[in-house]
Design a protein around this motif. Structure first.
Motif, PDB file in Angstrom:
ATOM      1  N   GLY A 133       0.784  -1.133  -0.076  1.00  0.00           N
ATOM      2  CA  GLY A 133       0.132   0.043   0.118  1.00  0.00           C
ATOM      3  C   GLY A 133       0.784   1.174   0.117  1.00  0.00           C
ATOM      4  O   GLY A 133       0.596   2.382  -0.680  1.00  0.00           O
ATOM      5  N   GLN A 137       0.802   4.207  -2.765  1.00  0.00           N
ATOM      6  CA  GLN A 137       0.941   5.463  -2.575  1.00  0.00           C
ATOM      7  C   GLN A 137       1.888   6.522  -3.126  1.00  0.00           C
ATOM      8  O   GLN A 137       1.652   7.424  -3.964  1.00  0.00           O
ATOM      9  N   PRO A 185      -1.283   3.089   5.689  1.00  0.00           N
ATOM     10  CA  PRO A 185      -1.693   2.069   4.486  1.00  0.00           C
ATOM     11  C   PRO A 185      -1.385   0.634   5.380  1.00  0.00           C
ATOM     12  O   PRO A 185      -1.653  -0.304   4.771  1.00  0.00           O
TER      13      PRO A 185
END
Length: 565
Positions: A413, A417, A510
Motif C-alpha cells: 500500500g 501511494q 496503509p
C-alpha cells in the motif's frame, strides 16, 4: 446534576427561551432551578430555511432526585455522568528506565503529557522541528518550493493535524470520556472555550501552534523531556521464550521484547516501554519495524482529489437564507456515494473557508491536504473526494494498472501511494506545482486551460492537466459517477468551474501495527505500544488524543506492575 438532551429551539431564539425550555421539559418553576450550563450545542439544517439549534443541557435543581424518578422512562432526562478524568496510577519513586514516546503529533503529545502528569518522566523523540521552526519550513516550502523532508506538513511537533482545519470531533466510542480530557487540556493551553460545547469544534493552524508550545512546556515542568531532530533508526529487541502475549494468527513471527533504541545520531537509549506514535507518513519507520519483525498487516485506505468551491456556494446550498449566520459559521458537508462499480466515494477532511496545501514529505512526490484557520474566512471551501482502496488492489495490475506495487507485500500500500504521488509530481511539472482540472472538464474528459470563478488555492502553484492520468481507472470512473450524485445533495457541487487538485493519498495509514486488546502492546513485541493514526488506531486530532491517553495508561500500569514484582 440532570442532563437534558435534544432540546430544540429556533436558530434566532432569545436567551431566556433556553431556561423556559428547561422549565417546560421538567414541568417545574424557575425558583426550582439553581443553575444550568450548555454541555453541547448543534444544529439541524435539513430544512435550510428553518434551521433549529439542538442543545444538551446540564441542570441543577433543588429537586434532582425527585425529577430523576419522575422521568426515569424518559431517555432525554438522565443523571449527568461523571466525566472528570482520573489517573490510573502514579509513578513509583524510582524508575529503572524511562518510557519513550516516538512522535509528537496529537497522539504522542497526549501519551507524553499524561505520562508526565502521572510522574513517569517520559522522553519524547520527534524527528522534525519544534512547531515554530516547522511552520517556517512549511511556509518556506509553499513559497519557494524547497522541501525539508524532516520538517513539513507531515513531520514535526504537533503532527499532520497542525496544518489542518483543527477539527476536534470524532465518531469513536468513548465510554470513559477521554475526549473531555483532550478538550480540557486544549482549553488550558489556550483553545477557545467554545470547543467544550459546540457540536463540531475546530481550532485552526495558528491557534494550534501556540497550544502545542504550551503543552510542551507543561511536559517539561512535570519532569518530561522533548527532543527534536531525533529520528529513531533502530528499535532493539531480545527474544522471549514462552511469551504470553496473544499470538493467534501471527505464526512465523518471533516473540520479542523491547530493550532500547538507537537514534540517527548514533545515541542509544535503554528502555523497555516505547509508544510508537509515528503518524501515517513515516514510511521509513514502517519499513524499519517490519524488517525488525514487528507484526503488522496491510489495511484499506482511500485516495482521490481535493475539490474546491467558493464557500458562499456551500453556505447557500446548506443554509439557504440563513447563510452568514454567526452561530452557524461557514458551512461544512459530509457526502458518500456507492458506485455502480462497487466502490464507495466520500468526502473527507472538509475544510470550510480554507485552502488546499502542499503536504509532501518525500522528494519527488506530491501530496495535497486541506487547512483552515480558526476564522474560516478564506474564499474557498475544500475537501478530499476519495475512493476506497483495498489491500487486494495494491499489487493487482489488472485493477490498479501502472500504480500497482511491484510486490505482493505488507508494505505494498505504501508503494501504491508513492506511485500516485510520483505521477502527480510529474504531471505538475516536477517542481511541486499540483495538477488541477475543472470539474466540468473532468466530467467531459478534456484538459482544462485556466480557472473560472473558483481560483485554485494550492501553493506553490498549479498546472492544468487531465486528472484521469493521476488515479487508477476504477477510481476515476467512481469519482465521475459520484460528483453529479453529490450535486443532488448540495446544489452546485458538480458545477463546471469547481476545481479538482491531485493527489490526496494520506487519508490514513496503509498498515496496521496490530496490538493486543488488553495490554495495547504489539502482538509479538512486548513493550512496544502501537499508537494513533500511523498504527491504524485513530483518524484525526481528537481520536488520536484519545488513543494517546489509552496508551499512556497502559504503559503506566505495565511499568508499575513490573516495578512491584
Amino acid at each position: 446534576m440532570i442532563r437534558l438532551t435534544n432540546i430544540k429551539l429556533a436558530l434566532d431564539h432569545q436567551e431566556h427561551e433556553l431556561e423556559q425550555a428547561i422549565l417546560t421539559k421538567l414541568s417545574i418553576e424557575n425558583t426550582q432551578v439553581i443553575n444550568f450550563t450548555v454541555f453541547k450545542r448543534g444544529y439541524d439544517a435539513r430544512k435550510k430555511n428553518k434551521i433549529v439549534l439542538i442543545y444538551t443541557l446540564d441542570v441543577e435543581t433543588n429537586i434532582n432526585e425527585e425529577l430523576l424518578i419522575k422521568f426515569e422512562d424518559d431517555t432525554q432526562v438522565k443523571v449527568t455522568p461523571d466525566m472528570a478524568y482520573k489517573f490510573v496510577c502514579q509513578a513509583p519513586k524510582s524508575l529503572k528506565n524511562r518510557p519513550v514516546v516516538i512522535g509528537m503529533g496529537p497522539c504522542g503529545l497526549f501519551v507524553g503529557l499524561v505520562l508526565a502528569q502521572m510522574g513517569f518522566n517520559p522522553i519524547i523523540l520527534e524527528r522534525g522541528q519544534e512547531v515554530r521552526q516547522r511552520t517556517k519550513d512549511t511556509f518556506g516550502f509553499w513559497r519557494k518550493k524547497i522541501l525539508n523532508t524532516e520538517s513539513n506538513v507531515q513531520f514535526g511537533e504537533g503532527g499532520a493535524g497542525t496544518f489542518s482545519d483543527g477539527k476536534l470531533y470524532s465518531q469513536v466510542k468513548d465510554p470513559k470520556h477521554y475526549s473531555r480530557k483532550v478538550l480540557h487540556e486544549f482549553v488550558t493551553a489556550g483553545a477557545p472555550e467554545e470547543i467544550l460545547y459546540v457540536s463540531k469544534p475546530h481550532i485552526g493552524t495558528f491557534k494550534l501552534v501556540t497550544m502545542v508550545e504550551k503543552m510542551r512546556a507543561k511536559i517539561f515542568e512535570l519532569g518530561g523531556e522533548v527532543r527534536f531532530n531525533q529520528r529513531v533508526d533502530t528499535i532493539h529487541f531480545t527474544d522471549v521464550d514462552g511469551n504470553e502475549c496473544t499470538t493467534q494468527g501471527i505464526e512465523g513471527y518471533q516473540n520479542q521484547k523491547v530493550t532500547g533504541l538507537t537514534l540517527s545520531s548514533g545515541e542509544h537509549i535503554e528502555t523497555n516501554h516505547i509508544a510508537l506514535a509515528i503518524g501515517h507518513s513515516a514510511r521509513d519507520t514502517f519499513k524499519m519495524i517490519f524488517d525488525e519483525g514487528v507484526y503488522m498487516k496491510a489495511k484499506p485506505f482511500s485516495v482521490g482529489f481535493r475539490i474546491e468551491h467558493e464557500q458562499s456556494v456551500i453556505d447557500e446550498a446548506r443554509f439557504g437564507n440563513n447563510a452568514g449566520n454567526e452561530i452557524l459559521g461557514s458551512a461544512d458537508y459530509k457526502l458518500v456515494h456507492h458506485c455502480s462499480n462497487g466502490r464507495s466515494v466520500y468526502s473527507f477532511c472538509m475544510c470550510p473557508g480554507g485552502t488546499v496545501v502542499a503536504a509532501a514529505s518525500e522528494a519527488g512526490r506530491l501530496v495535497t491536504n486541506g487547512m483552515s484557520q480558526y476564522s474560516r474566512h478564506e474564499r474557498n471551501a475544500n475537501s478530499a473526494i476519495v475512493v476506497g482502496i483495498e489491500p487486494s488492489d495494491f499489487s493487482d495490475k489488472t485493477i490498479s494498472g501502472e500504480f500497482a506495487s511491484d510486490r505482493d507485500h505488507v508494505l505494498a500500500g505504501m508503494d501504491f501511494q508513492r506511485k500516485l504521488e510520483e505521477k502527480a509530481f510529474k504531471l505538475g511539472g516536477e517542481n511541486y506545482d499540483a495538477p488541477v482540472q475543472l470539474v466540468g472538464d473532468f466530467l467531459a474528459g478534456r484538459q482544462s486551460g485556466q480557472h473560472g470563478s473558483v481560483s485554485p488555492s494550492y501553493k506553490p502553484g498549479v498546472t492544468y492537466c487531465d486528472l484521469s492520468e493521476t488515479l487508477p481507472e476504477f477510481a476515476i470512473n467512481a469519482i465521475r459517477e459520484a460528483l453529479p450524485a453529490f450535486d443532488k445533495k448540495i446544489n452546485g457541487f458538480s458545477m463546471a468551474e469547481a476545481v479538482l487538485t491531485a493527489v490526496e493519498t494520506r487519508t490514513s495509514s496503509p498498515i496496521q501495527i496490530t496490538r493486543d486488546k488488553e495490554s495495547l502492546q504489539s502482538l509479538n513485541s512486548q513493550g512496544l505500544y502501537p499508537a494513533g493514526e500511523g498504527a491504524g488506531y485513530a483518524g484525526g486530532i481528537l481520536s488520536a488524543g484519545i488513543d494517546g491517553i489509552k496508551i499512556a495508561e497502559a504503559m503506566a500500569l505495565a511499568i508499575t506492575a513490573e516495578q512491584e514484582q
